[in-house]
Design a protein around this motif. Structure first.
Motif, PDB file in Angstrom:
ATOM      1  N   GLN A   2       0.821  -1.195   0.000  1.00  0.00           N
ATOM      2  CA  GLN A   2       0.000   0.000   0.000  1.00  0.00           C
ATOM      3  C   GLN A   2       0.868   1.262   0.000  1.00  0.00           C
ATOM      4  O   GLN A   2       0.677   2.170  -0.795  1.00  0.00           O
ATOM      5  CB  GLN A   2      -0.919  -0.023   1.230  1.00  0.00           C
ATOM      6  CG  GLN A   2      -1.800   1.206   1.405  1.00  0.00           C
ATOM      7  CD  GLN A   2      -2.720   1.406   0.231  1.00  0.00           C
ATOM      8  OE1 GLN A   2      -2.826   0.556  -0.633  1.00  0.00           O
ATOM      9  NE2 GLN A   2      -3.384   2.549   0.165  1.00  0.00           N
ATOM     10  N   ALA A   3       1.874   1.252   0.900  1.00  0.00           N
ATOM     11  CA  ALA A   3       2.692   2.457   1.003  1.00  0.00           C
ATOM     12  C   ALA A   3       3.526   2.662  -0.250  1.00  0.00           C
ATOM     13  O   ALA A   3       3.746   3.783  -0.678  1.00  0.00           O
ATOM     14  CB  ALA A   3       3.586   2.382   2.223  1.00  0.00           C
ATOM     15  N   ALA A   4       3.974   1.552  -0.867  1.00  0.00           N
ATOM     16  CA  ALA A   4       4.717   1.712  -2.115  1.00  0.00           C
ATOM     17  C   ALA A   4       3.806   2.324  -3.163  1.00  0.00           C
ATOM     18  O   ALA A   4       4.209   3.171  -3.951  1.00  0.00           O
ATOM     19  CB  ALA A   4       5.240   0.367  -2.597  1.00  0.00           C
ATOM     20  N   GLY A 161      13.381   4.019  -6.253  1.00  0.00           N
ATOM     21  CA  GLY A 161      11.932   3.799  -6.219  1.00  0.00           C
ATOM     22  C   GLY A 161      11.542   2.344  -6.183  1.00  0.00           C
ATOM     23  O   GLY A 161      12.110   1.544  -5.440  1.00  0.00           O
ATOM     24  N   HIS A 162      10.583   1.996  -7.038  1.00  0.00           N
ATOM     25  CA  HIS A 162       9.975   0.664  -6.983  1.00  0.00           C
ATOM     26  C   HIS A 162      10.967  -0.481  -6.965  1.00  0.00           C
ATOM     27  O   HIS A 162      10.793  -1.452  -6.246  1.00  0.00           O
ATOM     28  CB  HIS A 162       9.042   0.469  -8.179  1.00  0.00           C
ATOM     29  CG  HIS A 162       7.708   1.103  -7.966  1.00  0.00           C
ATOM     30  ND1 HIS A 162       6.777   0.607  -7.090  1.00  0.00           N
ATOM     31  CD2 HIS A 162       7.163   2.214  -8.491  1.00  0.00           C
ATOM     32  CE1 HIS A 162       5.707   1.363  -7.091  1.00  0.00           C
ATOM     33  NE2 HIS A 162       5.911   2.352  -7.931  1.00  0.00           N
ATOM     34  N   LEU A 164      13.946  -0.871  -5.838  1.00  0.00           N
ATOM     35  CA  LEU A 164      14.528  -1.126  -4.517  1.00  0.00           C
ATOM     36  C   LEU A 164      13.432  -1.461  -3.507  1.00  0.00           C
ATOM     37  O   LEU A 164      13.533  -2.435  -2.754  1.00  0.00           O
ATOM     38  CB  LEU A 164      15.304   0.110  -4.039  1.00  0.00           C
ATOM     39  CG  LEU A 164      15.868  -0.005  -2.622  1.00  0.00           C
ATOM     40  CD1 LEU A 164      16.924  -1.111  -2.555  1.00  0.00           C
ATOM     41  CD2 LEU A 164      16.484   1.313  -2.161  1.00  0.00           C
ATOM     42  N   ILE A 165      12.384  -0.664  -3.509  1.00  0.00           N
ATOM     43  CA  ILE A 165      11.351  -0.820  -2.475  1.00  0.00           C
ATOM     44  C   ILE A 165      10.681  -2.186  -2.581  1.00  0.00           C
ATOM     45  O   ILE A 165      10.575  -2.929  -1.602  1.00  0.00           O
ATOM     46  CB  ILE A 165      10.333   0.342  -2.585  1.00  0.00           C
ATOM     47  CG1 ILE A 165      11.030   1.663  -2.200  1.00  0.00           C
ATOM     48  CG2 ILE A 165       9.115   0.089  -1.694  1.00  0.00           C
ATOM     49  CD1 ILE A 165      10.300   2.913  -2.604  1.00  0.00           C
ATOM     50  N   ASP A 166      10.258  -2.549  -3.809  1.00  0.00           N
ATOM     51  CA  ASP A 166       9.511  -3.803  -3.977  1.00  0.00           C
ATOM     52  C   ASP A 166      10.382  -5.034  -3.741  1.00  0.00           C
ATOM     53  O   ASP A 166       9.899  -6.070  -3.301  1.00  0.00           O
ATOM     54  CB  ASP A 166       8.906  -3.889  -5.388  1.00  0.00           C
ATOM     55  CG  ASP A 166       7.891  -2.782  -5.629  1.00  0.00           C
ATOM     56  OD1 ASP A 166       7.569  -2.062  -4.670  1.00  0.00           O
ATOM     57  OD2 ASP A 166       7.437  -2.632  -6.775  1.00  0.00           O
ATOM     58  N   ASN A 167      11.670  -4.933  -4.073  1.00  0.00           N
ATOM     59  CA  ASN A 167      12.518  -6.117  -3.965  1.00  0.00           C
ATOM     60  C   ASN A 167      13.202  -6.271  -2.613  1.00  0.00           C
ATOM     61  O   ASN A 167      13.449  -7.379  -2.170  1.00  0.00           O
ATOM     62  CB  ASN A 167      13.590  -6.107  -5.057  1.00  0.00           C
ATOM     63  CG  ASN A 167      13.001  -6.430  -6.408  1.00  0.00           C
ATOM     64  OD1 ASN A 167      12.236  -7.375  -6.544  1.00  0.00           O
ATOM     65  ND2 ASN A 167      13.322  -5.629  -7.407  1.00  0.00           N
ATOM     66  N   HIS A 168      13.544  -5.155  -1.966  1.00  0.00           N
ATOM     67  CA  HIS A 168      14.365  -5.280  -0.759  1.00  0.00           C
ATOM     68  C   HIS A 168      13.858  -4.517   0.462  1.00  0.00           C
ATOM     69  O   HIS A 168      14.104  -4.939   1.578  1.00  0.00           O
ATOM     70  CB  HIS A 168      15.806  -4.839  -1.073  1.00  0.00           C
ATOM     71  CG  HIS A 168      16.450  -5.632  -2.166  1.00  0.00           C
ATOM     72  ND1 HIS A 168      16.710  -6.980  -2.052  1.00  0.00           N
ATOM     73  CD2 HIS A 168      16.838  -5.278  -3.421  1.00  0.00           C
ATOM     74  CE1 HIS A 168      17.253  -7.418  -3.178  1.00  0.00           C
ATOM     75  NE2 HIS A 168      17.341  -6.408  -4.031  1.00  0.00           N
ATOM     76  N   VAL A 169      13.187  -3.378   0.240  1.00  0.00           N
ATOM     77  CA  VAL A 169      12.788  -2.566   1.403  1.00  0.00           C
ATOM     78  C   VAL A 169      11.615  -3.224   2.129  1.00  0.00           C
ATOM     79  O   VAL A 169      11.654  -3.433   3.347  1.00  0.00           O
ATOM     80  CB  VAL A 169      12.440  -1.121   0.976  1.00  0.00           C
ATOM     81  CG1 VAL A 169      11.884  -0.335   2.170  1.00  0.00           C
ATOM     82  CG2 VAL A 169      13.669  -0.423   0.417  1.00  0.00           C
ATOM     83  N   ALA A 443       6.324   1.546 -12.064  1.00  0.00           N
ATOM     84  CA  ALA A 443       5.349   0.608 -11.500  1.00  0.00           C
ATOM     85  C   ALA A 443       6.060  -0.492 -10.746  1.00  0.00           C
ATOM     86  O   ALA A 443       7.268  -0.664 -10.882  1.00  0.00           O
ATOM     87  CB  ALA A 443       4.533  -0.008 -12.639  1.00  0.00           C
ATOM     88  N   LYS A 444       5.269  -1.248 -10.014  1.00  0.00           N
ATOM     89  CA  LYS A 444       5.886  -2.300  -9.218  1.00  0.00           C
ATOM     90  C   LYS A 444       6.639  -3.280 -10.113  1.00  0.00           C
ATOM     91  O   LYS A 444       6.302  -3.486 -11.286  1.00  0.00           O
ATOM     92  CB  LYS A 444       4.863  -2.987  -8.319  1.00  0.00           C
ATOM     93  CG  LYS A 444       3.760  -3.684  -9.056  1.00  0.00           C
ATOM     94  CD  LYS A 444       2.857  -4.435  -8.088  1.00  0.00           C
ATOM     95  CE  LYS A 444       1.922  -3.527  -7.331  1.00  0.00           C
ATOM     96  NZ  LYS A 444       0.804  -4.255  -6.686  1.00  0.00           N
TER      97      LYS A 444
END
Ligand code: GAL
Length: 482
Positions: A2-4, A161-162, A164-169, A443-444
């Motif tokens: 959601q936050a991403a 962005g996505h 890094l965030i989707d894969n590791h954060v 996008a994701k």
């Protein structure tokens, strides 16, 4: 998730304000000098990266990593010096990236040179890995294994962005960088919009070193001139007219490297932009533009048609070979990001022109490379000092000179930069901004993978309806909702 999604929406909202002013305006000025990089008056001028000690290369990483002469010239700057109280790191600093091409190597070496000057007792391990699908496929695969196995490098290249965030954060494998942003003054010198893209749950997770433009047509001036073309075509129809002229001589108009998914997805991204405009394209990732829209079908038709003007062996050519095709006169143009000039200069090739991809004038398809801090690295002090270098004015000015991109910082000095950089900087501050799909900004990540696969199948089968259905499904799976 959601936050991403919120981060994405915030980016799209900022981008929707129209130009980079949405990003730049919020960045205070003038910027405070970064702590780690103030050059004293007495600093001795040095040439980087020539002055840089060569980083250690593990065997697997050596391919393609030999620095070569730069057609764009050399960047000169006073040597970087440490501010009072700077705590030098010792021990090893291992850095992952997929920067192994001309231009990329020189740019990365510039960062290493600054780090080594400031941390002479620390050894740089350059774990650059070449090749793979789209940008950095091989590196990303090795990185994933290392991260999952609790053996992270001190830092690694990743799209802001996505990606890094989707894969590791979200997986809890990174440290937030809010304190470092505050202590280095980065919240004042990076455009607010970039910080938004870097952020998840209100904190930034990586340090942007640059801003790249993805939607550029690069052409071999001589090959265009030989068929009477002296200006870059502004529409796809005009582009195909050039293609017909070249066909008569048996020359492909556009270089394509689709031995694995990614390259044609990148080009097709620019075609989508041309058919949908900035707002329509942005809407693809929020649900306000549907993937079954007729304009998407139009774009896919253009994408399929463009392949009629490509090198015939495009399914066996890899991304890394594409520049040589143009340098060697085997294809007359390529549509690529602005890492291309760095590669062309490094090959001693200067006879190229550039323009926005057809139908893309006034729109800047952007992405940003960045470095983050994995949890539990072996040498955290070294990692922090590395990130300080990445965000510094001194390093960003030299790095981007070689890379072809423009600095992420708003206070960089452009006086030594090439006409291409200056052109890009002008467009960055006046164009509409849109995020790149293939380079992890729009996008994701799961959608990016599905998108690249669908376009790879389109490139081989030329079935537009099937490609559009696959994209509709991918968008549904990604849950793009208005
Ligand atoms: C991009 C990356 C650029 C450049 C390019 C090469 O994804 O952001 O810095 O490395 O790949 O293909």
């Amino acid at each position: 998730m959601q936050a991403a999604g919120l981060t994405k929406r915030r980016f799209l909202r900022l981008a929707a304000l129209g130009t980079a002013s949405a990003f730049v305006a919020a960045a205070c000025s003038p910027a405070a000098p970064p702590a780690a990089t103030q050059a004293p008056a007495a600093a001795k001028p040095t040439e980087a990266p020539a002055a840089a000690a060569k980083p250690t290369q593990p065997a697997a990483a050596a391919a393609g990593a030999t620095p070569t002469p730069i057609g764009g010239g050399k960047f000169t700057a006073p040597a970087v010096t440490a501010p009072a109280g700077y705590k030098q790191a010792t021990g090893k600093l291992e850095i992952f990236s997929w920067w192994t091409s001309g231009g990329e190597v020189e740019a990365l070496d510039y960062l290493y040179a600054d780090y080594r000057t400031l941390n002479p007792q620390s050894e740089v391990i350059n774990s650059a890995i070449t090749g793979g699908t789209a940008s950095g496929g091989n590196m990303k695969a090795v990185l994933q294994t290392r991260m999952m196995g609790g053996d992270a490098p001190e830092s690694f290249q990743i799209h802001l962005g996505h990606e890094l965030i989707d894969n590791h954060v979200i997986a809890g494998r990174m440290e937030p960088l809010d304190e470092l942003y505050a202590s280095e003054g980065w919240d004042k010198v990076f455009p607010k919009g970039l910080i938004e893209i870097a952020s998840y749950q209100g904190k930034p997770w990586s340090v942007p070193v640059n801003i790249h433009r993805a939607n550029v047509l690069w052409y071999n001036k001589q090959m265009f001139a030989d068929v009477g073309v002296t200006e870059a075509p502004k529409t796809w129809d005009a582009f195909f007219d050039v293609g017909e002229k070249l066909k008569a001589k048996g020359q492909p108009l556009i270089g394509v490297a689709e031995s694995s998914p990614g390259f044609w997805a990148h080009v097709t991204e620019t075609i989508l932009i041309s058919q949908l405009g900035a707002d329509g394209y942005r809407g693809l990732f929020t649900g306000t533009t549907k993937w079954d829209d007729k304009r998407v079908a139009d774009a896919l038709n253009i994408s399929a048609k463009a392949l009629d003007y490509a090198n015939k062996d495009f399914t066996s050519v890899s991304w890394g070979d594409i520049n040589d095709l143009m340098v060697g006169g085997k294809v007359a143009s390529i549509i690529q990001g602005d890492w291309t000039p760095g590669v062309l200069w490094s090959k001693g090739f200067n006879d190229f022109g550039w323009a926005p991809a057809p139908g893309n004038a006034g729109i800047y398809d952007m992405l940003s490379d960045s470095f983050g801090l994995p949890m539990g690295v072996k040498n955290r002090d070294a990692a922090i000092n590395w990130l300080k270098v990445c965000g510094s004015k001194h390093a960003q000015e030299g790095f981007n000179f070689y890379k072809g991109s423009i600095p992420a910082r708003t206070d960089a000095d452009f006086s030594q930069y090439t006409p291409y950089h200056k052109d890009a900087a002008k467009d960055w501050s006046t164009n509409q901004l849109v995020p790149s799909i293939v380079h992890g900004a729009a996008a994701k990540d799961s959608f990016n993978v599905d998108y690249q696969t669908a376009i790879n199948v389109l490139a081989t089968k030329k079935d537009v309806a099937a490609a559009q259905s696959a994209l509709v499904k991918a968008a549904k799976d990604a849950d793009f909702r208005a």
